[in-house]
Design a protein around this motif. Structure first.
Motif, PDB file in Angstrom:
ATOM      1  N   ARG A  84       0.684  -1.311  -0.282  1.00 57.03           N
ATOM      2  CA  ARG A  84      -0.025   0.047  -0.382  1.00 57.03           C
ATOM      3  C   ARG A  84       0.550   1.038  -0.338  1.00 57.03           C
ATOM      4  N   LYS A  85       1.780   1.727   0.951  1.00 55.58           N
ATOM      5  CA  LYS A  85       3.137   2.674   1.050  1.00 55.58           C
ATOM      6  C   LYS A  85       3.472   2.733  -0.152  1.00 55.58           C
ATOM      7  N   GLN A  86       3.847   1.866  -1.232  1.00 57.92           N
ATOM      8  CA  GLN A  86       4.187   1.853  -2.449  1.00 57.92           C
ATOM      9  C   GLN A  86       3.078   2.537  -3.412  1.00 57.92           C
ATOM     10  N   ILE A  87       2.258   2.173  -3.374  1.00 59.10           N
ATOM     11  CA  ILE A  87       1.378   2.736  -4.329  1.00 59.10           C
ATOM     12  C   ILE A  87       0.345   4.460  -3.726  1.00 59.10           C
ATOM     13  N   GLU A  88       0.598   4.969  -2.561  1.00 55.33           N
ATOM     14  CA  GLU A  88       0.431   6.069  -2.046  1.00 55.33           C
ATOM     15  C   GLU A  88       1.628   6.667  -2.931  1.00 55.33           C
ATOM     16  N   ARG A  89       3.061   6.160  -2.507  1.00 51.86           N
ATOM     17  CA  ARG A  89       4.299   7.258  -3.453  1.00 51.86           C
ATOM     18  C   ARG A  89       4.431   7.013  -4.833  1.00 51.86           C
ATOM     19  N   MET A  90       3.586   6.115  -5.285  1.00 53.73           N
ATOM     20  CA  MET A  90       3.811   6.721  -6.586  1.00 53.73           C
ATOM     21  C   MET A  90       3.077   7.621  -7.326  1.00 53.73           C
ATOM     22  N   VAL A  91       1.649   7.572  -6.419  1.00 48.85           N
ATOM     23  CA  VAL A  91       0.929   7.487  -7.272  1.00 48.85           C
ATOM     24  C   VAL A  91       0.976   9.418  -6.986  1.00 48.85           C
ATOM     25  N   THR A  92       1.496   9.803  -5.548  1.00 45.46           N
ATOM     26  CA  THR A  92       2.325  11.359  -5.232  1.00 45.46           C
ATOM     27  C   THR A  92       3.402  12.115  -6.110  1.00 45.46           C
ATOM     28  N   MET A  93       4.056  10.192  -6.353  1.00 48.10           N
ATOM     29  CA  MET A  93       5.276  11.445  -7.274  1.00 48.10           C
ATOM     30  C   MET A  93       4.892  11.316  -8.583  1.00 48.10           C
ATOM     31  N   CYS A  94       3.986  10.463  -9.777  1.00 44.96           N
ATOM     32  CA  CYS A  94       3.920  10.757 -11.040  1.00 44.96           C
ATOM     33  C   CYS A  94       3.117  10.729 -11.746  1.00 44.96           C
ATOM     34  N   GLY A  95       2.337  10.890 -10.597  1.00 42.75           N
ATOM     35  CA  GLY A  95       0.285  11.359 -10.501  1.00 42.75           C
ATOM     36  C   GLY A  95      -0.602  10.129 -11.361  1.00 42.75           C
ATOM     37  N   ALA A  96       0.366   8.841 -11.895  1.00 43.02           N
ATOM     38  CA  ALA A  96      -0.495   7.492 -11.963  1.00 43.02           C
ATOM     39  C   ALA A  96      -2.312   7.903 -11.533  1.00 43.02           C
ATOM     40  N   SER A  97      -2.867   7.465 -13.305  1.00 45.51           N
ATOM     41  CA  SER A  97      -4.173   7.890 -12.884  1.00 45.51           C
ATOM     42  C   SER A  97      -4.593   5.849 -12.294  1.00 45.51           C
ATOM     43  N   LEU A  98      -5.584   5.952 -11.681  1.00 42.06           N
ATOM     44  CA  LEU A  98      -5.885   4.633 -10.842  1.00 42.06           C
ATOM     45  C   LEU A  98      -7.644   3.924 -11.527  1.00 42.06           C
ATOM     46  N   PRO A  99      -7.176   2.842 -12.606  1.00 46.21           N
ATOM     47  CA  PRO A  99      -8.654   2.536 -12.648  1.00 46.21           C
ATOM     48  C   PRO A  99      -8.687   1.722 -11.095  1.00 46.21           C
ATOM     49  N   ARG A 100     -10.640   1.943 -11.624  1.00 46.49           N
ATOM     50  CA  ARG A 100     -11.759   1.311 -10.975  1.00 46.49           C
ATOM     51  C   ARG A 100     -10.978  -0.133 -10.084  1.00 46.49           C
ATOM     52  N   LYS A 101     -10.412  -1.238 -11.245  1.00 42.61           N
ATOM     53  CA  LYS A 101     -10.389  -2.598 -10.947  1.00 42.61           C
ATOM     54  C   LYS A 101      -9.453  -2.518  -9.687  1.00 42.61           C
ATOM     55  N   PHE A 102      -8.506  -1.773 -10.193  1.00 42.28           N
ATOM     56  CA  PHE A 102      -7.193  -1.794  -9.703  1.00 42.28           C
ATOM     57  C   PHE A 102      -7.365  -0.621  -7.979  1.00 42.28           C
ATOM     58  N   THR A 103      -8.157   0.546  -7.450  1.00 37.95           N
ATOM     59  CA  THR A 103      -8.088   0.577  -6.772  1.00 37.95           C
ATOM     60  C   THR A 103      -9.473  -0.447  -5.815  1.00 37.95           C
ATOM     61  N   LYS A 104      -9.986  -1.512  -6.116  1.00 30.39           N
ATOM     62  CA  LYS A 104     -10.685  -2.350  -5.820  1.00 30.39           C
ATOM     63  C   LYS A 104      -9.957  -2.792  -5.125  1.00 30.39           C
ATOM     64  N   MET A 105      -8.879  -3.728  -5.731  1.00 30.16           N
ATOM     65  CA  MET A 105      -8.270  -4.894  -5.623  1.00 30.16           C
ATOM     66  C   MET A 105      -7.393  -4.378  -4.492  1.00 30.16           C
ATOM     67  N   VAL A 106      -6.407  -2.827  -4.122  1.00 35.87           N
ATOM     68  CA  VAL A 106      -6.037  -2.195  -3.054  1.00 35.87           C
ATOM     69  C   VAL A 106      -7.198  -2.378  -1.842  1.00 35.87           C
ATOM     70  N   GLN A 107      -7.947  -1.545  -2.099  1.00 35.83           N
ATOM     71  CA  GLN A 107      -8.853  -1.828  -1.192  1.00 35.83           C
ATOM     72  C   GLN A 107      -9.581  -3.623  -0.459  1.00 35.83           C
ATOM     73  N   ARG A 108      -9.728  -4.397  -1.477  1.00 34.15           N
ATOM     74  CA  ARG A 108      -9.969  -4.616  -0.496  1.00 34.15           C
ATOM     75  C   ARG A 108      -9.002  -6.386  -0.125  1.00 34.15           C
ATOM     76  N   PHE A 109      -8.067  -5.792  -0.057  1.00 35.81           N
ATOM     77  CA  PHE A 109      -6.392  -6.819  -0.173  1.00 35.81           C
ATOM     78  C   PHE A 109      -5.796  -5.984   1.237  1.00 35.81           C
ATOM     79  N   GLU A 110      -5.945  -4.747   1.187  1.00 32.56           N
ATOM     80  CA  GLU A 110      -4.979  -3.775   2.057  1.00 32.56           C
ATOM     81  C   GLU A 110      -4.292  -4.236   3.396  1.00 32.56           C
ATOM     82  N   ASP A 111      -5.300  -4.816   4.146  1.00 33.75           N
ATOM     83  CA  ASP A 111      -5.003  -5.507   4.901  1.00 33.75           C
ATOM     84  C   ASP A 111      -4.224  -7.392   5.878  1.00 33.75           C
TER      85      ASP A 111
END
Ligand code: FAD
Length: 291
Positions: free
Chosen positions: A208-235
Protein backbone atom coordinates in the motif's frame (compact mmCIF):
# COMPACT_ATOMS: atom_id res chain seq x y z
CA UNK A 1 25.39 -4.57 -27.28
CA UNK A 2 23.43 -1.52 -28.38
CA UNK A 3 19.86 -1.84 -27.14
CA UNK A 4 18.18 -0.32 -30.19
CA UNK A 5 19.25 -3.29 -32.30
CA UNK A 6 17.31 -5.64 -29.98
CA UNK A 7 13.93 -4.37 -31.14
CA UNK A 8 14.38 -5.61 -34.71
CA UNK A 9 13.54 -9.25 -34.01
CA UNK A 10 11.60 -9.68 -30.77
CA UNK A 11 9.55 -8.07 -28.01
CA UNK A 12 12.15 -6.66 -25.64
CA UNK A 13 11.83 -7.54 -21.95
CA UNK A 14 13.95 -5.46 -19.57
CA UNK A 15 14.33 -4.66 -15.88
CA UNK A 16 15.04 -1.52 -13.90
CA UNK A 17 16.92 -1.50 -10.61
CA UNK A 18 18.24 1.19 -8.28
CA UNK A 19 21.59 1.35 -6.46
CA UNK A 20 21.68 1.19 -2.67
CA UNK A 21 21.57 4.51 -0.79
CA UNK A 22 24.91 6.20 -0.21
CA UNK A 23 24.79 5.03 3.40
CA UNK A 24 24.60 1.33 2.43
CA UNK A 25 27.51 -0.59 0.93
CA UNK A 26 27.17 -1.51 -2.74
CA UNK A 27 27.49 -5.19 -1.84
CA UNK A 28 23.94 -5.07 -0.43
CA UNK A 29 22.60 -5.17 -4.00
CA UNK A 30 24.73 -8.08 -5.23
CA UNK A 31 22.24 -10.84 -4.33
CA UNK A 32 19.52 -8.91 -6.16
CA UNK A 33 21.71 -8.66 -9.27
CA UNK A 34 22.49 -12.37 -9.12
CA UNK A 35 18.80 -13.27 -8.90
CA UNK A 36 17.66 -10.83 -11.59
CA UNK A 37 20.31 -11.74 -14.18
CA UNK A 38 19.25 -15.37 -13.78
CA UNK A 39 15.89 -14.39 -15.34
CA UNK A 40 17.70 -13.47 -18.58
CA UNK A 41 16.21 -10.06 -19.34
CA UNK A 42 17.34 -8.38 -22.58
CA UNK A 43 18.91 -5.59 -20.54
CA UNK A 44 18.91 -4.14 -17.04
CA UNK A 45 18.80 -0.39 -16.48
CA UNK A 46 20.28 1.22 -13.38
CA UNK A 47 18.90 4.48 -11.99
CA UNK A 48 21.07 7.49 -11.10
CA UNK A 49 20.22 10.09 -8.44
CA UNK A 50 19.58 13.53 -9.94
CA UNK A 51 21.13 15.45 -7.07
CA UNK A 52 24.64 14.13 -7.26
CA UNK A 53 23.84 12.15 -4.11
CA UNK A 54 26.88 10.02 -4.73
CA UNK A 55 24.99 6.99 -5.98
CA UNK A 56 26.12 7.81 -9.55
CA UNK A 57 29.33 5.95 -8.81
CA UNK A 58 27.23 2.99 -7.74
CA UNK A 59 25.24 3.22 -10.98
CA UNK A 60 28.46 2.78 -12.90
CA UNK A 61 29.75 0.00 -10.63
CA UNK A 62 26.48 -1.95 -10.91
CA UNK A 63 26.29 -1.50 -14.69
CA UNK A 64 29.87 -2.74 -14.97
CA UNK A 65 29.18 -5.76 -12.76
CA UNK A 66 26.13 -6.70 -14.85
CA UNK A 67 28.20 -6.62 -18.00
CA UNK A 68 31.43 -8.17 -16.79
CA UNK A 69 30.21 -10.79 -14.34
CA UNK A 70 26.93 -11.82 -15.96
CA UNK A 71 27.18 -10.73 -19.59
CA UNK A 72 23.92 -8.78 -19.22
CA UNK A 73 23.61 -5.63 -21.31
CA UNK A 74 23.39 -2.67 -18.90
CA UNK A 75 21.79 0.72 -19.44
CA UNK A 76 22.92 3.56 -17.18
CA UNK A 77 20.45 6.36 -16.40
CA UNK A 78 21.92 9.86 -16.52
CA UNK A 79 20.00 12.90 -15.23
CA UNK A 80 21.55 16.29 -16.08
CA UNK A 81 19.71 19.02 -14.17
CA UNK A 82 22.23 19.32 -11.34
CA UNK A 83 25.35 18.56 -13.35
CA UNK A 84 27.68 20.89 -15.20
CA UNK A 85 29.04 20.08 -18.65
CA UNK A 86 32.40 19.19 -17.09
CA UNK A 87 30.76 16.73 -14.71
CA UNK A 88 28.73 15.16 -17.53
CA UNK A 89 31.94 14.89 -19.59
CA UNK A 90 33.64 13.01 -16.77
CA UNK A 91 30.69 10.65 -16.31
CA UNK A 92 30.49 9.93 -20.04
CA UNK A 93 34.22 9.26 -20.12
CA UNK A 94 33.84 6.78 -17.23
CA UNK A 95 30.95 5.08 -19.04
CA UNK A 96 33.05 4.81 -22.18
CA UNK A 97 36.12 3.48 -20.35
CA UNK A 98 33.96 0.80 -18.73
CA UNK A 99 32.19 -0.26 -21.90
CA UNK A 100 28.78 1.16 -20.90
CA UNK A 101 27.30 2.08 -24.27
CA UNK A 102 23.59 2.46 -23.44
CA UNK A 103 22.34 5.58 -21.67
CA UNK A 104 18.86 6.70 -20.60
CA UNK A 105 19.34 10.46 -20.89
CA UNK A 106 17.14 12.44 -18.50
CA UNK A 107 16.62 15.89 -17.14
CA UNK A 108 15.96 14.57 -13.63
CA UNK A 109 13.86 16.14 -10.91
CA UNK A 110 14.93 19.24 -9.03
CA UNK A 111 16.38 18.37 -5.66
CA UNK A 112 15.16 20.56 -2.82
CA UNK A 113 17.82 22.97 -1.61
CA UNK A 114 19.98 22.54 -4.74
CA UNK A 115 20.27 25.02 -7.58
CA UNK A 116 20.11 23.53 -11.10
CA UNK A 117 23.53 23.71 -12.77
CA UNK A 118 21.89 25.29 -15.87
CA UNK A 119 24.24 23.76 -18.44
CA UNK A 120 21.38 21.45 -19.52
CA UNK A 121 17.81 22.68 -19.05
CA UNK A 122 15.92 19.89 -20.85
CA UNK A 123 16.73 16.27 -21.57
CA UNK A 124 16.82 17.04 -25.32
CA UNK A 125 19.97 19.15 -24.74
CA UNK A 126 21.72 16.27 -22.97
CA UNK A 127 20.63 13.87 -25.72
CA UNK A 128 22.08 16.09 -28.46
CA UNK A 129 25.26 16.51 -26.41
CA UNK A 130 25.74 12.75 -25.98
CA UNK A 131 24.89 12.14 -29.64
CA UNK A 132 27.60 14.58 -30.70
CA UNK A 133 30.15 12.75 -28.55
CA UNK A 134 29.35 9.57 -30.54
CA UNK A 135 29.44 5.90 -29.66
CA UNK A 136 26.47 5.75 -27.27
CA UNK A 137 22.99 4.34 -27.83
CA UNK A 138 20.55 6.82 -26.28
CA UNK A 139 17.09 6.28 -24.80
CA UNK A 140 14.69 8.84 -23.30
CA UNK A 141 11.73 8.90 -20.91
CA UNK A 142 8.13 9.52 -21.97
CA UNK A 143 4.84 10.02 -20.16
CA UNK A 144 1.57 8.46 -21.41
CA UNK A 145 -0.36 10.51 -18.83
CA UNK A 146 1.67 13.68 -19.55
CA UNK A 147 4.68 14.88 -17.56
CA UNK A 148 3.42 16.67 -14.42
CA UNK A 149 5.03 20.00 -15.45
CA UNK A 150 3.69 20.02 -19.03
CA UNK A 151 0.53 22.05 -19.72
CA UNK A 152 -1.02 19.21 -21.77
CA UNK A 153 -0.15 15.96 -23.52
CA UNK A 154 0.11 17.48 -27.01
CA UNK A 155 2.76 19.94 -25.81
CA UNK A 156 4.61 17.19 -23.94
CA UNK A 157 4.61 15.03 -27.09
CA UNK A 158 5.95 17.97 -29.10
CA UNK A 159 8.92 18.12 -26.72
CA UNK A 160 9.22 14.35 -26.87
CA UNK A 161 9.62 14.63 -30.64
CA UNK A 162 12.50 17.07 -29.98
CA UNK A 163 14.18 14.37 -27.86
CA UNK A 164 13.84 11.85 -30.68
CA UNK A 165 15.08 14.35 -33.26
CA UNK A 166 18.03 15.11 -30.97
CA UNK A 167 19.09 11.44 -31.02
CA UNK A 168 16.94 9.28 -28.71
CA UNK A 169 16.64 5.89 -30.41
CA UNK A 170 14.21 4.30 -28.00
CA UNK A 171 11.69 5.46 -25.38
CA UNK A 172 10.63 4.06 -22.01
CA UNK A 173 7.34 5.12 -20.47
CA UNK A 174 6.52 6.23 -16.98
CA UNK A 175 4.50 3.57 -15.16
CA UNK A 176 0.78 3.33 -15.87
CA UNK A 177 -2.01 1.04 -14.68
CA UNK A 178 -4.49 1.44 -17.52
CA UNK A 179 -3.31 0.05 -20.87
CA UNK A 180 -5.77 2.21 -22.81
CA UNK A 181 -3.72 5.23 -21.67
CA UNK A 182 -0.69 3.67 -23.33
CA UNK A 183 -2.54 2.78 -26.54
CA UNK A 184 -3.85 6.33 -26.86
CA UNK A 185 -0.35 7.70 -26.22
CA UNK A 186 1.19 5.39 -28.84
CA UNK A 187 -1.38 6.54 -31.39
CA UNK A 188 -0.68 10.18 -30.61
CA UNK A 189 3.11 9.80 -30.74
CA UNK A 190 2.88 8.00 -34.10
CA UNK A 191 0.69 10.83 -35.40
CA UNK A 192 3.35 13.29 -34.20
CA UNK A 193 5.95 11.47 -36.32
CA UNK A 194 7.66 9.59 -33.49
CA UNK A 195 8.61 6.20 -34.87
CA UNK A 196 11.24 4.80 -32.49
CA UNK A 197 10.42 1.76 -30.30
CA UNK A 198 8.46 2.54 -27.14
CA UNK A 199 8.84 0.23 -24.16
CA UNK A 200 5.93 0.14 -21.73
CA UNK A 201 7.03 0.72 -18.13
CA UNK A 202 5.18 -1.63 -15.80
CA UNK A 203 5.36 -1.42 -12.04
CA UNK A 204 4.02 -4.39 -10.10
CA UNK A 205 2.46 -2.83 -7.04
CA UNK A 206 2.88 -5.02 -4.02
CA UNK A 207 2.21 -2.90 -0.97
CA UNK A 208 0.00 0.00 0.00
CA UNK A 209 2.80 2.43 0.89
CA UNK A 210 4.34 1.96 -2.54
CA UNK A 211 1.03 2.84 -4.21
CA UNK A 212 0.67 6.06 -2.23
CA UNK A 213 4.26 7.07 -3.02
CA UNK A 214 3.85 6.30 -6.72
CA UNK A 215 0.67 8.26 -7.10
CA UNK A 216 2.13 11.31 -5.33
CA UNK A 217 5.33 11.16 -7.36
CA UNK A 218 4.07 10.57 -10.87
CA UNK A 219 0.32 11.17 -10.73
CA UNK A 220 -0.59 7.87 -12.43
CA UNK A 221 -4.34 7.44 -12.59
CA UNK A 222 -5.75 4.39 -10.90
CA UNK A 223 -8.49 2.41 -12.69
CA UNK A 224 -11.42 1.17 -10.64
CA UNK A 225 -10.30 -2.42 -11.03
CA UNK A 226 -6.98 -1.45 -9.43
CA UNK A 227 -8.34 0.57 -6.48
CA UNK A 228 -10.88 -2.15 -5.77
CA UNK A 229 -8.05 -4.68 -5.57
CA UNK A 230 -6.01 -2.50 -3.20
CA UNK A 231 -8.99 -1.82 -0.93
CA UNK A 232 -9.93 -5.50 -0.84
CA UNK A 233 -6.46 -6.75 0.14
CA UNK A 234 -4.85 -3.81 1.95
CA UNK A 235 -4.85 -5.60 5.29
CA UNK A 236 -3.33 -8.76 3.91
CA UNK A 237 0.21 -8.04 2.62
CA UNK A 238 0.70 -11.43 0.95
CA UNK A 239 -2.65 -11.29 -0.82
CA UNK A 240 -1.97 -7.72 -2.00
CA UNK A 241 1.45 -8.77 -3.28
CA UNK A 242 -0.03 -11.70 -5.21
CA UNK A 243 -2.86 -9.56 -6.57
CA UNK A 244 -0.35 -6.86 -7.61
CA UNK A 245 1.73 -9.46 -9.46
CA UNK A 246 -1.39 -10.82 -11.20
CA UNK A 247 -2.43 -7.29 -12.19
CA UNK A 248 0.98 -6.60 -13.75
CA UNK A 249 0.91 -9.95 -15.61
CA UNK A 250 -2.55 -9.12 -16.96
CA UNK A 251 -1.30 -5.74 -18.20
CA UNK A 252 1.77 -7.31 -19.82
CA UNK A 253 -0.17 -10.09 -21.58
CA UNK A 254 -2.53 -7.50 -23.05
CA UNK A 255 0.37 -5.28 -24.17
CA UNK A 256 2.26 -8.15 -25.81
CA UNK A 257 -0.93 -9.33 -27.51
CA UNK A 258 -1.32 -5.81 -28.87
CA UNK A 259 2.20 -5.85 -30.32
CA UNK A 260 4.07 -3.62 -27.85
CA UNK A 261 7.76 -3.04 -28.73
CA UNK A 262 8.94 -3.94 -25.25
CA UNK A 263 8.17 -4.25 -21.55
CA UNK A 264 10.33 -2.46 -18.98
CA UNK A 265 9.67 -3.89 -15.54
CA UNK A 266 10.27 -1.58 -12.59
CA UNK A 267 11.49 -4.38 -10.33
CA UNK A 268 11.94 -2.22 -7.19
CA UNK A 269 14.92 -4.55 -6.58
CA UNK A 270 12.50 -7.36 -5.75
CA UNK A 271 13.65 -10.59 -7.44
CA UNK A 272 10.69 -12.62 -6.11
CA UNK A 273 8.21 -10.38 -7.92
CA UNK A 274 10.37 -10.17 -11.06
CA UNK A 275 10.65 -13.97 -11.15
CA UNK A 276 6.91 -14.56 -10.80
CA UNK A 277 6.21 -12.15 -13.64
CA UNK A 278 9.02 -13.37 -15.89
CA UNK A 279 7.92 -16.98 -15.51
CA UNK A 280 4.31 -16.09 -16.28
CA UNK A 281 5.06 -14.17 -19.48
CA UNK A 282 8.10 -15.98 -20.90
CA UNK A 283 6.04 -18.39 -23.02
CA UNK A 284 3.97 -15.54 -24.42
CA UNK A 285 7.09 -13.53 -25.24
CA UNK A 286 8.55 -16.51 -27.13
CA UNK A 287 5.32 -17.02 -29.08
CA UNK A 288 5.29 -13.50 -30.53
CA UNK A 289 6.00 -13.84 -34.27
CA UNK A 290 9.39 -12.49 -35.36
CA UNK A 291 8.87 -9.66 -37.85
P1 FAD B 1 12.41 16.47 -20.14
O1 FAD B 1 12.26 15.66 -21.36
O2 FAD B 1 13.39 17.58 -20.17
O3 FAD B 1 10.95 17.04 -19.78
C1 FAD B 1 10.69 17.67 -18.54
C2 FAD B 1 9.57 18.70 -18.71
O4 FAD B 1 10.03 19.77 -19.54
C3 FAD B 1 8.32 18.15 -19.39
O5 FAD B 1 7.21 18.74 -18.81
C4 FAD B 1 8.47 18.57 -20.84
O6 FAD B 1 7.22 18.74 -21.49
C5 FAD B 1 9.19 19.92 -20.68
N1 FAD B 1 10.07 20.25 -21.80
C6 FAD B 1 10.90 19.43 -22.48
N2 FAD B 1 11.56 20.11 -23.44
C7 FAD B 1 11.15 21.41 -23.36
C8 FAD B 1 11.47 22.59 -24.06
N3 FAD B 1 12.36 22.60 -25.07
N4 FAD B 1 10.85 23.76 -23.70
C9 FAD B 1 9.96 23.78 -22.67
N5 FAD B 1 9.60 22.67 -21.98
C10 FAD B 1 10.19 21.50 -22.30
N6 FAD B 1 15.03 10.59 -12.53
C11 FAD B 1 16.26 10.52 -11.94
O7 FAD B 1 16.67 11.47 -11.28
N7 FAD B 1 17.04 9.41 -12.06
C12 FAD B 1 16.67 8.32 -12.78
O8 FAD B 1 17.40 7.34 -12.88
C13 FAD B 1 15.39 8.36 -13.43
N8 FAD B 1 14.96 7.35 -14.21
C14 FAD B 1 13.77 7.46 -14.89
C15 FAD B 1 13.38 6.42 -15.76
C16 FAD B 1 12.18 6.49 -16.48
C17 FAD B 1 11.80 5.37 -17.42
C18 FAD B 1 11.33 7.64 -16.32
C19 FAD B 1 10.03 7.72 -17.06
C20 FAD B 1 11.71 8.67 -15.46
C21 FAD B 1 12.92 8.59 -14.75
N9 FAD B 1 13.35 9.63 -13.90
C22 FAD B 1 14.58 9.55 -13.27
C23 FAD B 1 12.47 10.77 -13.62
C24 FAD B 1 12.73 11.97 -14.58
O9 FAD B 1 14.01 12.48 -14.36
C25 FAD B 1 11.64 13.01 -14.26
O10 FAD B 1 10.40 12.57 -14.69
C26 FAD B 1 11.93 14.44 -14.75
O11 FAD B 1 10.96 15.30 -14.15
C27 FAD B 1 11.80 14.63 -16.26
O12 FAD B 1 12.83 14.08 -16.92
P2 FAD B 1 12.81 14.02 -18.55
O13 FAD B 1 14.10 13.47 -18.97
O14 FAD B 1 11.59 13.37 -19.04
O15 FAD B 1 12.77 15.61 -18.85
Amino acid sequence: MKITSMFSNHTVFSFEIFPPKKTSPIETVYDTLEALQDLKPDFISVTFGAGGSGNGENTLAIARRLKERYGVTPMAHLPCIHYTKDQIDRILEQFRENGIENILALRGDRVEGMQPAEDFIHASELIAYIRDKGGFDIAAACYPECHPEAPNLDTDIRYLKEKVDAGANHLITQLFFDNDTFYDFRYRTARAGINVPIEAGIMPVTNRKQIERMVTMCGASLPRKFTKMVQRFEDSPEALRDAGIAYAIDQIVDLITDGVDGIHLYTMNNPYVARKISEAVSGILKAVPVC
